[in-house]
Design an enzyme around this catalytic site. Structure first.
Site, mmCIF file in Angstrom:
data_model
loop_
_atom_site.group_PDB
_atom_site.id
_atom_site.type_symbol
_atom_site.label_atom_id
_atom_site.label_comp_id
_atom_site.label_asym_id
_atom_site.label_seq_id
_atom_site.Cartn_x
_atom_site.Cartn_y
_atom_site.Cartn_z
ATOM 1 N N ALA A 37 -32.271 165.451 88.201
ATOM 2 C CA ALA A 37 -32.591 166.605 87.353
ATOM 3 C C ALA A 37 -34.096 166.739 87.167
ATOM 4 C CB ALA A 37 -31.923 166.452 85.991
ATOM 5 N N ASP A 38 -34.607 167.950 87.316
ATOM 6 C CA ASP A 38 -36.031 168.178 87.049
ATOM 7 C C ASP A 38 -36.211 168.650 85.606
ATOM 8 O OD1 ASP A 38 -35.248 170.812 86.998
ATOM 9 O OD2 ASP A 38 -36.175 171.342 88.904
ATOM 10 N N SER A 39 -37.448 168.954 85.222
ATOM 11 C CA SER A 39 -37.706 169.296 83.817
ATOM 12 C C SER A 39 -36.975 170.568 83.392
ATOM 13 C CB SER A 39 -39.214 169.447 83.582
ATOM 14 O OG SER A 39 -39.749 170.398 84.465
ATOM 15 N N ASP A 41 -34.091 171.543 84.585
ATOM 16 C CA ASP A 41 -32.686 171.156 84.400
ATOM 17 C C ASP A 41 -32.477 170.606 82.993
ATOM 18 O OD1 ASP A 41 -31.588 171.684 86.989
ATOM 19 O OD2 ASP A 41 -32.578 169.897 87.756
ATOM 20 N N LEU A 42 -33.415 169.763 82.590
ATOM 21 C CA LEU A 42 -33.308 169.121 81.277
ATOM 22 C C LEU A 42 -33.370 170.169 80.163
ATOM 23 C CD1 LEU A 42 -32.992 166.339 80.060
ATOM 24 C CD2 LEU A 42 -35.466 166.096 80.019
#
Ligand SMILES: NC(=O)c1ccc[n+]([C@@H]2O[C@H](COP(=O)([O-])OP(=O)(O)OC[C@H]3O[C@@H](n4cnc5c(N)ncnc54)[C@H](OP(=O)(O)O)[C@@H]3O)[C@@H](O)[C@H]2O)c1
Lengths: 80, 246
Positions: A37-39, A41-42
């Site tokens: 997960a990238d930022s 996604d978070l």
């Protein structure tokens, strides 16, 4: 609310937003590595959690989050 | 299959500043391309909205509440999240900097620039979920080349470019594109306020020797929101009759 209950919701939402396998969503899972997960996604996941638990998480509090367990801590703290 | 379906189907589009001028032409064009449109302005789009079968939304996008009201009403009217956002609402308030009041500056920023940030932020979540979205912000050639009497206006229009490029990079992985259309002089209420002398000076700067028509800007917007423009993001498409050339 019990940690396990929160984990269940986090798992369900992570499966939806991150398109990962539910089994991979455990307390020790690291978003960037284990869940790919990238930022963004978070942020998406947290927005979904805000809706699900009716809480509000300011941007600053997201900065240090790396694991699923930390997200559960955060939600638990918000729920008081 | 209709042409719209071939190109990716009918989408839900919100056009701000759609009651007149460029925004009205954009709403018309998107509607003809098969999209469902919501038209927003302070005064309402009246007959145009009726003709296009679109939602007619009255809201002031220069305020946070106004943006929330506009986008919520659009979602209701369109029956779902906004997939295409075109920010056209804008004003000018010409005057030399030496005599500018802080309020003039703040009003212009709120209407032309902060509105773009707020509407974009508000629609982003739905676009991220859908893994598809198109945002087109209407800038101006003045943002790139400047114009005396328009320091604040130029700042907002240049600001839109920086904002759009940064956002384009933030959301590229979600198949959301963010672009700017930068018109030159276009025949609308905004330019009808020019004096004959100002108009003559303006015309002398335009290689084509005429002002553009709103539909000529709408064509550029229609391209950027289409499926064909899927690899175009963070760009500025200038529509100015060759004014900025060279
Ligand atoms: N015309 C040109 O030569 C030219 C050149 C370059 C760029 N542009 C840009 O193109 C855009 C459209 O310009 P135009 O020439 O079509 O202008 P226009 O004919 O004056 O139309 C402006 C539109 O914006 C709406 N609007 C203004 N302030 C608003 C607010 N606070 N909240 C909601 N809606 C608002 C107006 O409706 P209400 O008044 O009812 O709210 C109207 O629908 C602007 O961003 C402008 O800067 C125009």
């Amino acid at each position: 609310m019990e940690r396990s209950e929160i984990l269940e919701t986090v798992r369900k939402l992570a499966v939806e937003t991150l398109e990962v396998d539910g089994d991979a969503v455990v307390e020790t899972a690291v978003f960037a590595d284990d869940l790919d997960a990238d930022s963004l996604d978070l942020v998406e996941l947290v927005m979904a959690l805000e809706e699900a638990f009716d809480i509000s998480v300011p941007e600053e509090e997201l900065e240090d989050i790396e694991t699923v367990g930390q997200v559960i801590d955060l939600v638990q703290a918000k729920l008081g | 299959m209709t042409q719209a379906e071939q190109r990716g189907g009918s989408r839900r589009a919100l056009v701000t500043g759609a009651s007149r001028g460029i925004g009205a032409a954009v709403a018309t064009r998107l509607s003809h391309a098969g999209h469902r449109v919501a038209l927003s302005s302070r005064g309402g789009a009246g007959e145009l909205a009726e003709k296009l079968g679109g939602a007619d939304i009255r809201a002031d996008v220069s305020t946070a509440d106004g943006v929330e009201a506009a986008v919520s009403a659009a979602e209701e009217g369109l029956g779902g999240s906004v997939e295409i956002l075109v920010n056209c609402a804008g004003i000018t308030n010409d005057g030399l900097l030496a005599r500018m009041q802080d309020e003039d500056w703040e009003d212009l920023l709120a209407t032309n620039l902060t509105s773009v940030m707020r509407t974009s932020r508000r629609v982003l979540r739905g676009m991220m979920k859908a893994r598809w979205g198109r945002i087109v912000n209407v800038g101006s050639v003045v943002g790139a080349i400047g114009n005396p009497g328009q320091t604040a206006y130029a700042a907002t229009k240049a600001g839109i470019v920086g904002f759009s490029k940064a956002l384009a990079k933030e959301v590229a992985s979600r198949k959301i594109t963010v672009n700017v259309v930068a018109p030159g002089y276009i025949e609308t209420d905004m330019t009808s306020a020019l004096s004959e002398a100002q108009r003559a000076v303006a015309l002398s700067q335009v290689a084509m020797g005429r002002f553009g028509e709103p539909h000529e800007v709408a064509g550029a917007v229609a391209y950027l929101v289409s499926e064909e423009a899927s690899y175009v993001s963070g760009s500025v498409l200038t529509v100015d009759g060759g004014m900025g050339a060279g």
